[in-house]
Design a protein around this motif. Structure first.
Motif, short mmCIF file in Angstrom:
data_model
loop_
_atom_site.label_atom_id
_atom_site.label_comp_id
_atom_site.label_asym_id
_atom_site.label_seq_id
_atom_site.Cartn_x
_atom_site.Cartn_y
_atom_site.Cartn_z
N ARG A 123 0.83 -1.20 0.00
CA ARG A 123 0.00 0.00 0.00
C ARG A 123 0.87 1.26 0.00
O ARG A 123 0.58 2.23 -0.71
CB ARG A 123 -0.93 -0.02 1.22
CG ARG A 123 -1.93 1.13 1.24
CD ARG A 123 -3.03 0.90 2.25
NE ARG A 123 -2.52 0.70 3.60
CZ ARG A 123 -2.58 -0.46 4.26
NH1 ARG A 123 -3.11 -1.52 3.67
NH2 ARG A 123 -2.10 -0.58 5.48
N GLU A 124 1.96 1.27 0.79
CA GLU A 124 2.85 2.42 0.80
C GLU A 124 3.54 2.59 -0.55
O GLU A 124 3.74 3.72 -1.02
CB GLU A 124 3.91 2.25 1.89
CG GLU A 124 3.39 2.46 3.31
CD GLU A 124 4.50 2.48 4.33
OE1 GLU A 124 5.69 2.32 3.93
OE2 GLU A 124 4.22 2.66 5.51
N PHE A 125 3.87 1.48 -1.18
CA PHE A 125 4.53 1.55 -2.48
C PHE A 125 3.60 2.11 -3.55
O PHE A 125 4.00 2.91 -4.38
CB PHE A 125 5.02 0.15 -2.86
CG PHE A 125 5.87 0.14 -4.10
CD1 PHE A 125 7.17 0.64 -4.08
CD2 PHE A 125 5.38 -0.37 -5.28
CE1 PHE A 125 7.95 0.63 -5.22
CE2 PHE A 125 6.16 -0.38 -6.42
CZ PHE A 125 7.45 0.12 -6.40
N ALA A 126 2.34 1.68 -3.51
CA ALA A 126 1.37 2.17 -4.49
C ALA A 126 1.07 3.65 -4.30
O ALA A 126 0.73 4.34 -5.26
CB ALA A 126 0.09 1.35 -4.39
N GLU A 174 16.81 8.85 3.38
CA GLU A 174 16.37 9.00 4.76
C GLU A 174 14.90 9.41 4.80
O GLU A 174 14.41 10.07 3.88
CB GLU A 174 17.21 10.06 5.47
CG GLU A 174 18.70 9.72 5.51
CD GLU A 174 19.51 10.82 6.16
OE1 GLU A 174 18.90 11.86 6.52
OE2 GLU A 174 20.73 10.65 6.31
N ALA A 175 14.23 9.04 5.87
CA ALA A 175 12.81 9.35 6.01
C ALA A 175 12.61 10.86 6.10
O ALA A 175 13.48 11.60 6.58
CB ALA A 175 12.24 8.67 7.24
N GLY A 176 11.47 11.31 5.61
CA GLY A 176 11.13 12.72 5.66
C GLY A 176 9.73 12.92 6.18
O GLY A 176 9.12 11.99 6.73
N VAL A 177 9.21 14.13 6.04
CA VAL A 177 7.86 14.44 6.48
C VAL A 177 6.87 13.68 5.61
O VAL A 177 6.86 13.84 4.38
CB VAL A 177 7.59 15.95 6.42
CG1 VAL A 177 6.17 16.25 6.89
CG2 VAL A 177 8.61 16.70 7.27
N GLU A 181 10.89 5.57 5.76
CA GLU A 181 12.24 5.21 5.34
C GLU A 181 12.22 4.23 4.18
O GLU A 181 13.07 4.31 3.28
CB GLU A 181 12.99 4.61 6.53
CG GLU A 181 14.47 4.37 6.25
CD GLU A 181 15.23 3.93 7.48
OE1 GLU A 181 16.39 3.50 7.33
OE2 GLU A 181 14.65 4.02 8.59
N LYS A 182 11.24 3.35 4.16
CA LYS A 182 11.12 2.42 3.04
C LYS A 182 10.80 3.17 1.74
O LYS A 182 11.40 2.88 0.69
CB LYS A 182 10.03 1.39 3.33
CG LYS A 182 10.39 0.38 4.41
CD LYS A 182 9.28 -0.64 4.57
CE LYS A 182 9.66 -1.69 5.62
NZ LYS A 182 8.59 -2.72 5.79
N ASN A 185 13.89 4.82 0.48
CA ASN A 185 14.80 3.88 -0.18
C ASN A 185 14.29 3.49 -1.56
O ASN A 185 15.07 3.34 -2.51
CB ASN A 185 14.98 2.64 0.69
CG ASN A 185 15.82 2.93 1.93
OD1 ASN A 185 16.73 3.75 1.90
ND2 ASN A 185 15.50 2.28 3.03
N TRP A 186 12.98 3.29 -1.69
CA TRP A 186 12.41 2.97 -3.00
C TRP A 186 12.63 4.11 -3.99
O TRP A 186 12.96 3.88 -5.15
CB TRP A 186 10.93 2.65 -2.87
CG TRP A 186 10.65 1.39 -2.10
CD1 TRP A 186 11.46 0.30 -2.00
CD2 TRP A 186 9.50 1.11 -1.29
NE1 TRP A 186 10.88 -0.66 -1.19
CE2 TRP A 186 9.68 -0.19 -0.74
CE3 TRP A 186 8.34 1.82 -0.96
CZ2 TRP A 186 8.74 -0.78 0.10
CZ3 TRP A 186 7.41 1.23 -0.12
CH2 TRP A 186 7.60 -0.05 0.40
N VAL A 187 12.44 5.35 -3.51
CA VAL A 187 12.67 6.51 -4.36
C VAL A 187 14.14 6.58 -4.79
O VAL A 187 14.45 6.87 -5.95
CB VAL A 187 12.26 7.81 -3.62
CG1 VAL A 187 12.73 9.03 -4.39
CG2 VAL A 187 10.76 7.87 -3.44
N LYS A 188 15.03 6.31 -3.85
CA LYS A 188 16.46 6.33 -4.17
C LYS A 188 16.78 5.27 -5.23
O LYS A 188 17.58 5.51 -6.15
CB LYS A 188 17.29 6.10 -2.91
CG LYS A 188 18.78 6.32 -3.10
CD LYS A 188 19.51 6.19 -1.77
CE LYS A 188 20.97 6.56 -1.94
NZ LYS A 188 21.66 5.75 -2.96
N GLY A 189 16.15 4.10 -5.09
CA GLY A 189 16.37 3.06 -6.10
C GLY A 189 15.88 3.48 -7.47
O GLY A 189 16.55 3.24 -8.49
#
Length: 440
Positions: A123-126, A174-177, A181-182, A185-189
């Motif tokens: 759900r967070e990924f979507a 790193e986690a933001g507002v 954190e996941k 990391n997905w965005v960084k990937g």
């Protein structure tokens, strides 16, 4: 003789002392006057400098906050247009329009990142992509039906939280507002894989209002403002100028005209929301005109703008030299010809200035338009004065009250658009004023 000489010398000494005292007094007076002038000039210079500094600080703050709204982050997704995911019953255009693109999006996201497992993580990924991603996938297939059963790369907008995270923090992992954190990391990937791209946000000027910040634009509000100002100008300018000409050139001086003049001056000081109440009670409820339309908004703003235009027009007409009227009458012109062929052209620069002031005041008004329903959530861009619409000041008010962070940048960007609209309007009026001045 000695006494007379002594008296003369004493008189000369006394006169010399008096002149010296007077000269000294004049010098002190001049010094004090020059000091006061220097203090006044310094105070005036400091006041002007402070004013410019405050305006510069305000504009700079708005520009800095508005810059993020003019670009948007997109992500490239590999979409598999499988027929079983689309739930197609046929292959015609109507079937493609009603296919299940949400499932296509979810399944394609799973294929792109197979390591994402668990209901919460999925759900967070979507949520990382915009809510209109499925519509972009749909438009791509409808534009190219040959993609059915194949894989295609489709660019979609990132969600406003992810977009704001990239604009403020960057690709740090790193986690933001409102970004876990996941998700970071997905965005960084995605970014390391070259799937994220920052583009100029043209949709800000070509889309209407939306509850999603990444999809919201000013086209609807800008068109509503243009239509409302057009109605206001077409009604207020001829009515205001005609009233001013009648009161200055034709109306007899009696208690009725005095009563009208007093009420015009009083109307100029009436709070704008009172005109909104008048529009709600009379224009909408009594005459039955539709709510939230540029026509009603223009009529309400006309009532508010008329006193300003009439007062400025009367002052400009009164400033025309009486010799112009006398010369025209002496040559056989009628009073009507004098007023419209001689007085009005000479007074037109001042009349246009008053119109600019009135229209600028109307452009920034919010309270009277809120009373007639122009605060409604209207997605479609108005095509005429009878279509539901909103205006830029109301749109700014609504965005400023929204809790999402991305709407802060949208609000500042909308303020810049409104200021640009005002500058264009004032520049056009200044051009017309100079044109009339040269003609006269």
């Amino acid at each position: 003789m000695t006494n007379s000489a002594n008296q003369q010398n004493s008189s000369q000494a006394s006169s010399s002392m008096n002149r010296s005292a007077t000269t000294e007094k004049v010098k002190r007076s001049l010094t004090r006057r020059h000091r006061n002038e220097t203090i006044f000039k310094t105070a005036g210079l400091l006041s002007v400098s402070l004013g410019f500094l405050l305006v510069f600080s305000l504009i700079s703050d708005i520009v800095v906050k508005a810059l993020p709204a003019f670009h948007q982050h997109w992500v490239k997704l590999e979409i598999d247009y499988r027929a079983d995911w689309l739930n197609l019953e046929s292959l015609d255009i109507e079937a493609l329009k009603s296919a299940d693109y949400r499932k296509v999006l979810k399944e394609s996201l799973k294929v792109m990142n197979p390591e994402v497992s668990g209901r919460r993580d999925k759900r967070e990924f979507a949520k990382m992509v915009s809510t209109n991603a499925e519509f972009r996938i749909k438009d791509a297939l409808i534009a190219s039906p040959e993609l059915l059963g194949k894989k295609a790369q489709v660019w979609v907008k990132l969600d406003d939280d992810i977009d704001s995270y990239l604009k403020e923090v960057g690709v740090s992992g790193e986690a933001g507002v409102r970004v876990s954190e996941k998700q970071a990391n997905w965005v960084k990937g995605w970014y390391d894989a070259g799937l994220i791209e920052k583009r100029w946000n043209t949709d800000f000027f070509s889309t209407g209002v939306s509850r999603e910040p990444e999809l919201a634009g000013v086209q609807g509000a800008l068109m509503g403002t243009l239509l409302t100002m057009m109605v206001t100008l077409l009604l207020s300018f001829p009515l205001g100028v005609a009233a001013a000409i009648y009161l200055e050139e034709f109306a007899p001086q009696n208690r009725w005209t005095d009563f009208i003049e007093v009420n015009i001056n009083n109307l100029a000081a009436v709070p704008s929301i009172v005109f909104g109440l008048l529009g709600l009670a009379v224009i909408i409820n009594l005459f039955g005109l539709p709510r939230s339309t540029p026509l009603v908004g223009g009529i309400v703003l006309t009532l508010m703008t008329l006193p300003t235009i009439i007062i400025a027009s009367r002052a400009s007409i009164k400033a025309v030299p009486p010799s112009i009227r006398e010369a025209a009458l002496g040559l056989g012109a009628s009073k009507m010809q004098v007023a419209f062929s001689h007085v009005l052209p000479m007074a037109m620069p001042g009349i246009i200035t008053g119109t600019i002031i009135g229209m600028a005041q109307a452009l920034g008004e919010t309270a009277p338009l809120l009373m007639i329903g122009m605060v409604a959530f209207i997605v479609d861009v108005p095509g005429g004065v009878l279509d539901p619409a909103t205006v830029m000041p109301v749109q700014i008010f609504l965005w400023a009250d929204s809790p999402e962070r991305a709407f802060v940048a949208k609000t500042s960007a909308a303020i810049l658009v409104l200021l640009g609209f005002l500058m264009i309007m004032n520049s056009s009026a200044a051009f017309l004023r100079k044109k009339f001045e040269k003609r006269v």
